[in-house]
Design a protein around this motif. Structure first.
Motif, PDB file in Angstrom:
ATOM      1  N   ARG A 121       0.831  -1.342   0.079  1.00  0.00           N
ATOM      2  CA  ARG A 121      -0.118   0.010   0.078  1.00  0.00           C
ATOM      3  C   ARG A 121       0.662   1.345  -0.033  1.00  0.00           C
ATOM      4  O   ARG A 121       1.806   1.321   0.866  1.00  0.00           O
ATOM      5  CB  ARG A 121      -0.989  -0.019   1.241  1.00  0.00           C
ATOM      6  N   VAL A 122       0.606   2.057  -1.053  1.00  0.00           N
ATOM      7  CA  VAL A 122       1.615   3.134  -1.080  1.00  0.00           C
ATOM      8  C   VAL A 122       0.840   4.540  -1.175  1.00  0.00           C
ATOM      9  O   VAL A 122      -0.473   4.672  -2.151  1.00  0.00           O
ATOM     10  CB  VAL A 122       2.418   2.963  -2.295  1.00  0.00           C
ATOM     11  N   ALA A 123       0.999   5.864  -0.861  1.00  0.00           N
ATOM     12  CA  ALA A 123       0.591   6.802  -0.734  1.00  0.00           C
ATOM     13  C   ALA A 123       0.519   7.136  -2.270  1.00  0.00           C
ATOM     14  O   ALA A 123       1.521   7.015  -3.007  1.00  0.00           O
ATOM     15  CB  ALA A 123       1.022   8.046   0.084  1.00  0.00           C
ATOM     16  N   LYS A 124      -0.572   7.670  -2.976  1.00  0.00           N
ATOM     17  CA  LYS A 124      -0.553   8.053  -4.375  1.00  0.00           C
ATOM     18  C   LYS A 124       0.437   8.908  -4.725  1.00  0.00           C
ATOM     19  O   LYS A 124       1.108   8.938  -5.975  1.00  0.00           O
ATOM     20  CB  LYS A 124      -1.915   8.426  -4.842  1.00  0.00           C
ATOM     21  N   GLU A 143      -7.502   0.844  -4.964  1.00  0.00           N
ATOM     22  CA  GLU A 143      -7.108   2.156  -4.294  1.00  0.00           C
ATOM     23  C   GLU A 143      -7.697   2.162  -3.238  1.00  0.00           C
ATOM     24  O   GLU A 143      -8.902   1.631  -2.944  1.00  0.00           O
ATOM     25  CB  GLU A 143      -7.272   3.271  -5.273  1.00  0.00           C
ATOM     26  N   GLU A 157      -4.303   6.133  -1.510  1.00  0.00           N
ATOM     27  CA  GLU A 157      -3.175   5.063  -1.642  1.00  0.00           C
ATOM     28  C   GLU A 157      -3.660   4.143  -2.826  1.00  0.00           C
ATOM     29  O   GLU A 157      -4.809   3.881  -3.041  1.00  0.00           O
ATOM     30  CB  GLU A 157      -2.798   4.507  -0.521  1.00  0.00           C
ATOM     31  N   TRP A 158      -2.433   3.767  -3.377  1.00  0.00           N
ATOM     32  CA  TRP A 158      -2.602   2.519  -4.324  1.00  0.00           C
ATOM     33  C   TRP A 158      -2.274   1.423  -3.639  1.00  0.00           C
ATOM     34  O   TRP A 158      -1.568   1.280  -2.773  1.00  0.00           O
ATOM     35  CB  TRP A 158      -1.743   2.679  -5.633  1.00  0.00           C
TER      36      TRP A 158
END
Length: 164
Positions: A121-124, A143, A157-158
């Motif tokens: 999980r990554v901040a966009k 997302e 996040e993606w």
């Protein structure tokens, strides 16, 4: 100890088990306010950080490694269970961003933790981290908006996934 390919300058990225001597260095890494904004993850105070790591280091469901670059501790990488999914996460000292270290460390880590699917999980807004994950075979599969670690402020996040 896992070894990744050397960079063009001959420096080597290696992974090894986290040792107690790494923890003060890793604590300092996670105190960087710019890195906190990029990761959308707040720094823990010293007591909370060391208490958290005391749990991590004895949890058999967590795999965690120290990332060394040319022999220097530059970050950490690990995987853990969260809400029924296996997630991977990493943190690199900002002074070493942009050198390909994270990509090489993640590629090596994926040989260590062969659980698939593996999620991230990554901040966009964290374009560099998204690029690292995609380079290592992850693809965007969803997302979300989360407030879990940001004090109530929603972060888009993606969700990325690496299949077998």
């Amino acid at each position: 100890m896992l070894r990744a390919e050397p960079s063009s300058g001959g420096e080597l990225v290696r992974l090894r088990d986290v040792i107690d001597a790494d923890l003060p260095i890793l604590y300092e890494h996670q105190c960087d306010p710019i890195a906190n904004l990029m990761a959308a993850f707040p720094a823990r105070d010293r007591d909370a950080f060391f208490a958290h790591w005391a749990k991590i280091l004895v949890d058999p469901t967590v795999t965690t490694k120290t990332i060394l670059f040319d022999g220097q501790v530059v970050g950490r990488i690990g995987s853990f269970e969260h809400n029924g999914e296996r997630l991977v996460g990493y943190w690199i000292d900002r002074g070493f961003w942009g050198n390909g270290i994270t990509s090489r460390a993640l590629a090596e880590f994926l040989k260590c933790d062969t659980t698939r699917p593996l999620h991230a999980r990554v901040a966009k807004h964290n374009v560099a981290s998204i690029r690292v994950l995609v380079k290592c075979g992850f693809s965007i599969c969803g997302e979300d908006k989360t407030a879990a670690e940001t004090g109530g402020e929603k972060v888009e996040e993606w969700i990325l996934k690496l299949d077998g």
